[in-house]
Design a protein around this motif. Structure first.
Motif, PDB file in Angstrom:
ATOM      1  N   ALA A 131       0.833  -1.211   0.000  1.00 53.07           N
ATOM      2  CA  ALA A 131       0.000   0.000   0.000  1.00 53.07           C
ATOM      3  C   ALA A 131       0.863   1.254   0.000  1.00 53.07           C
ATOM      4  N   HIS A 132       1.930   1.269   0.821  1.00 52.77           N
ATOM      5  CA  HIS A 132       2.818   2.437   0.856  1.00 52.77           C
ATOM      6  C   HIS A 132       3.623   2.544  -0.442  1.00 52.77           C
ATOM      7  N   LEU A 133       3.969   1.398  -1.039  1.00 54.18           N
ATOM      8  CA  LEU A 133       4.691   1.433  -2.315  1.00 54.18           C
ATOM      9  C   LEU A 133       3.828   2.029  -3.418  1.00 54.18           C
ATOM     10  N   GLU A 134       2.543   1.682  -3.457  1.00 55.03           N
ATOM     11  CA  GLU A 134       1.626   2.237  -4.455  1.00 55.03           C
ATOM     12  C   GLU A 134       1.481   3.750  -4.317  1.00 55.03           C
ATOM     13  N   GLN A 135       1.685   4.247  -3.092  1.00 57.03           N
ATOM     14  CA  GLN A 135       1.564   5.691  -2.863  1.00 57.03           C
ATOM     15  C   GLN A 135       2.894   6.411  -3.010  1.00 57.03           C
ATOM     16  N   GLY A 136       3.967   5.684  -3.377  1.00 58.11           N
ATOM     17  CA  GLY A 136       5.262   6.309  -3.614  1.00 58.11           C
ATOM     18  C   GLY A 136       6.151   6.427  -2.398  1.00 58.11           C
ATOM     19  N   ASN A 137       5.795   5.798  -1.293  1.00 57.92           N
ATOM     20  CA  ASN A 137       6.621   5.849  -0.081  1.00 57.92           C
ATOM     21  C   ASN A 137       7.467   4.578  -0.018  1.00 57.92           C
ATOM     22  N   GLN A 138       8.561   4.552  -0.815  1.00 58.74           N
ATOM     23  CA  GLN A 138       9.334   3.321  -0.962  1.00 58.74           C
ATOM     24  C   GLN A 138      10.084   2.928   0.320  1.00 58.74           C
ATOM     25  N   GLN A 139      10.647   3.907   1.034  1.00 52.79           N
ATOM     26  CA  GLN A 139      11.427   3.581   2.227  1.00 52.79           C
ATOM     27  C   GLN A 139      10.555   2.920   3.295  1.00 52.79           C
ATOM     28  N   LEU A 140       9.366   3.489   3.507  1.00 49.94           N
ATOM     29  CA  LEU A 140       8.473   2.899   4.502  1.00 49.94           C
ATOM     30  C   LEU A 140       7.999   1.517   4.052  1.00 49.94           C
ATOM     31  N   SER A 141       7.762   1.368   2.752  1.00 52.03           N
ATOM     32  CA  SER A 141       7.329   0.056   2.257  1.00 52.03           C
ATOM     33  C   SER A 141       8.415  -0.991   2.484  1.00 52.03           C
ATOM     34  N   LEU A 142       9.691  -0.618   2.304  1.00 50.70           N
ATOM     35  CA  LEU A 142      10.785  -1.566   2.527  1.00 50.70           C
ATOM     36  C   LEU A 142      10.845  -2.029   3.976  1.00 50.70           C
ATOM     37  N   ARG A 143      10.534  -1.140   4.911  1.00 47.80           N
ATOM     38  CA  ARG A 143      10.528  -1.545   6.327  1.00 47.80           C
ATOM     39  C   ARG A 143       9.510  -2.654   6.561  1.00 47.80           C
ATOM     40  N   TYR A 144       8.316  -2.481   5.997  1.00 53.26           N
ATOM     41  CA  TYR A 144       7.291  -3.529   6.164  1.00 53.26           C
ATOM     42  C   TYR A 144       7.701  -4.812   5.448  1.00 53.26           C
ATOM     43  N   PHE A 145       8.232  -4.693   4.218  1.00 56.80           N
ATOM     44  CA  PHE A 145       8.624  -5.888   3.473  1.00 56.80           C
ATOM     45  C   PHE A 145       9.711  -6.666   4.212  1.00 56.80           C
ATOM     46  N   ARG A 146      10.709  -5.961   4.734  1.00 59.16           N
ATOM     47  CA  ARG A 146      11.808  -6.645   5.433  1.00 59.16           C
ATOM     48  C   ARG A 146      11.322  -7.316   6.710  1.00 59.16           C
ATOM     49  N   ARG A 147      10.403  -6.667   7.396  1.00 60.98           N
ATOM     50  CA  ARG A 147       9.853  -7.294   8.600  1.00 60.98           C
ATOM     51  C   ARG A 147       9.082  -8.565   8.241  1.00 60.98           C
ATOM     52  N   ALA A 148       8.350  -8.526   7.138  1.00 62.31           N
ATOM     53  CA  ALA A 148       7.609  -9.704   6.682  1.00 62.31           C
ATOM     54  C   ALA A 148       8.576 -10.820   6.284  1.00 62.31           C
ATOM     55  N   VAL A 149       9.677 -10.471   5.595  1.00 62.01           N
ATOM     56  CA  VAL A 149      10.659 -11.476   5.171  1.00 62.01           C
ATOM     57  C   VAL A 149      11.307 -12.139   6.388  1.00 62.01           C
ATOM     58  N   ALA A 150      11.687 -11.341   7.382  1.00 61.17           N
ATOM     59  CA  ALA A 150      12.328 -11.893   8.578  1.00 61.17           C
ATOM     60  C   ALA A 150      11.409 -12.881   9.293  1.00 61.17           C
TER      61      ALA A 150
END
Length: 612
Positions: A131-150
């Motif tokens: 959702a944050h990536l679709e809105q152009g907030n890439q840094q915040l989206s990476l935080r969520y993605f990395r937490r999901a990966v871990a």
């Protein structure tokens, strides 16, 4: 005009194919739903039906998802409630309502954490990042993605890990990091093939095409775009297909403007087929740019009117979605208030139970104390009586030891000493009667007389050590002084210093003086026997409530740790006597640094431990 009709026909065919596939699955699920009962299986069917309709008709997806959510809450089916919330978040996201999507996914994540549903937490973090990536907030989206990966790696959940890596790659691409984007997306693509996840595979192929286009590799980019489109036939993945067609349009724009127009129209058709708002707007804007560059204002105007009609339709849908979102947000708010009320009631009930339990425990404790008070008093009396008996026993042992010393000393002095003296007198008389002319005989006779003299002195010394007459007549200080005077005259050649402070003003108990003298006698004997010292300092300092004794030498010293492991009988006796007097014994030494032994003896003592 013919080309335009052909492009519209192709778009229609794509829509028909997706609609037919989605409709077939939806119809099958709808028939199962009609025959189902209001139980957890019905919740699962509603959630699955909502997923099927999310790409082709998000409003229907939201409708089915809300039905599943209500039923799950009625049945208290927590995992079903969590999955319904996750699905609703994606449905709201497809319509472009990111605020409600994020609110829904946050609620789903909290519920997943509360019920211990790790898969729900991973899914929610991935959705929040998207959702944050679709809105152009890439840094915040990476935080969520990395937490999901871990978390996915921690739980070894490869199925949920598979689509996240491609999303991370897309975020890096939008940040301008094509190498990192390729690394993550290609890893995700390999997992797609391994897990047979066609949905994620199509999305990753589209992202790989964008990466190669950014790197300046048009042929490779075209390959990935076309591969994504061919794999998407019959699957509701309009967002990925729309991006793939738009990527092909960008590649063909300068060299093949006609092909660029065709691909852009197909991108628009794909976005419209799946109600993918962002894809529709991007394709419309790109078509407007192409027509503007071509200078074909008539066609541009005609197309923009058709695009405007499409946008009006999407905005109408968006307004309907907003109405549903407001209703759903209020439902979430009411649910949150209800849960907070339930938790408050549970806390109040727990507080009441805690008070009742505390009262019961307090009553039990008071009863136990009252019942056991008499037993405790008896136990204390028994312990005190045992200590008094042990004290009397220790006193009897000391008295017996002292009496035995006196008896042995008297016997040595009066019996053995007298016999040795008589033997010496007899040998002297015999020597006078015999006229010993042989020098050897005279030497042997003289040695015998010397040995008798030494034996007499040794017996006298032992007798005095066992029962020192000076101690008996003059007390502790004089006895210690006499003991040290003998050492000065002995073979050790010690320089001895005795310091006495405050003992003249205190009259010590005879038993205490006897024990202290034996302690000092043993410690000084250890110095003469083991220390190889040339200097010895003995300090006796008497304070109103405590007697301090220090014995310091400059001998070879020793390791106190080794002493504790193999202490001799003498030091063990010293330690037991100090314990009997409730005192403290400290030995400070080191190899080559001499030894300092300090004793602290209280003069007003209570019950002491048993001397052994």
């Amino acid at each position: 005009m013919l080309r335009l009709l052909l492009a519209v026909f192709c778009c229609s065919m794509v829509q028909v194919a997706w609609g037919a596939a989605a409709g077939s699955r939806a119809d099958s699920l709808q028939r199962l739903l009609t025959a189902s009962r209001p139980d957890t299986n019905r919740v699962q069917l509603l959630i699955q039906l909502a997923w099927e309709r999310t790409d082709d008709n998000p409003l229907k997806g939201i409708e089915y998802g809300q039905q599943g959510l209500r039923l799950a809450r009625q049945l208290r089916f927590r995992s079903g409630e969590c999955r319904a919330l996750l699905m609703l978040g994606w449905a709201f996201m497809r319509t472009g309502n990111y605020a409600t999507a994020i609110q829904t996914q946050v609620t789903a994540r909290r519920l997943a954490q509360r019920i211990g549903y790790a898969g729900g937490v991973i899914h929610a973090d991935n959705a929040l990042g998207y959702a944050h990536l679709e809105q152009g907030n890439q840094q915040l989206s990476l935080r969520y993605f990395r937490r999901a990966v871990a978390l996915a790696k921690k739980h070894h959940d490869i199925v949920l890990l598979t689509p996240i890596l491609g999303n991370i790659g897309r975020a890096h691409l939008e940040l301008g990091h094509p190498d990192s984007a390729w690394y993550y997306t290609w890893r995700g693509y390999e997992l797609d093939l391994q897990q047979h996840d066609a949905h994620s595979e199509i999305g990753d192929l589209s992202i790989l095409g964008d990466i190669e286009a950014r790197r300046g590799h048009p042929n490779q980019a075209r390959y990935f775009y076309q591969r994504a489109i061919s794999r998407a036939v019959g699957m509701p993945v309009s967002y990925a297909v729309s991006r793939a067609y738009l990527g092909l349009a960008r590649l063909a724009r300068h060299q093949q403007p006609t092909a660029a127009l065709r691909y852009a129209r197909l991108a628009l058709a794909a976005g419209q087929a799946g109600r993918y708002a962002k894809g529709v707007f991007e394709a419309s804007d790109y078509l407007a740019d192409i027509y503007a560059d071509m200078g074909n204002s008539k066609e541009a105007y005609r197309y923009l009117r058709a695009s405007a009609a499409t946008r009006d339709s999407l905005f109408s849908q968006s307004r309907m979605t907003q109405v549903q979102a407001l209703s759903f947000s209020e439902e979430l708010h009411q649910q949150k208030l209800a849960e907070e009320g339930e938790r408050a009631a549970a806390r109040r009930w727990q507080f009441v139970l805690a008070l009742a339990l505390a009262g019961a425990v307090l009553t039990a404790v008071v009863g136990y104390l009252l019942i056991s008070r008499r037993h405790l008093r008896r136990e204390v009396e028994f312990v005190q009586e045992r200590q008094r008996m042990e004290r009397r026993h220790s006193k009897a042992i000391l008295d017996a030891e002292q009496n035995e010393r006196r008896r042995v000393g008297a016997d040595l002095h009066d019996s053995v000493g007298q016999l040795l003296s008589a033997a010496k007198i007899t040998l002297g008389a015999l020597r006078r009667r015999l006229s010993l002319t042989d020098a050897t005989h005279q030497e042997l006779f003289g040695n015998s007389m010397d040995m008798l003299d030494e034996a007499v002195r040794e017996v006298r010394s032992i007798s005095h050590n066992l029962v020192p007459t000076t101690f008996t007549r003059h007390g502790l200080v004089q006895a210690v002084r006499t003991l040290l005077d003998r050492l000065r005259l002995g073979p050790c050649h010690l320089q001895i210093q005795l310091e006495v402070t405050g003992l003249q003003d205190h009259q010590l108990d005879s038993t205490l003086e006897n024990i202290l003298f034996r302690i000092l006698q043993e410690l000084i004997h250890n110095v003469t026997k083991h220390a190889q010292a040339t200097e010895l300092i003995v300090r006796l300092t008497c304070q109103p409530s405590e007697l301090h004794i220090s014995i310091i030498d400059n001998g070879v010293g020793f390791n106190p740790v080794l002493l504790k492991e193999g202490a001799g009988i003498g030091l063990r006796n010293v330690a037991s006597r100090v314990a009997y007097l409730n005192g403290e014994l400290a030995i400070c030494s080191g190899e080559g640094t001499g030894t300092s032994t300090t004793l602290k003896i209280p003069l007003r003592v209570g019950p002491a431990p048993v001397l052994v």
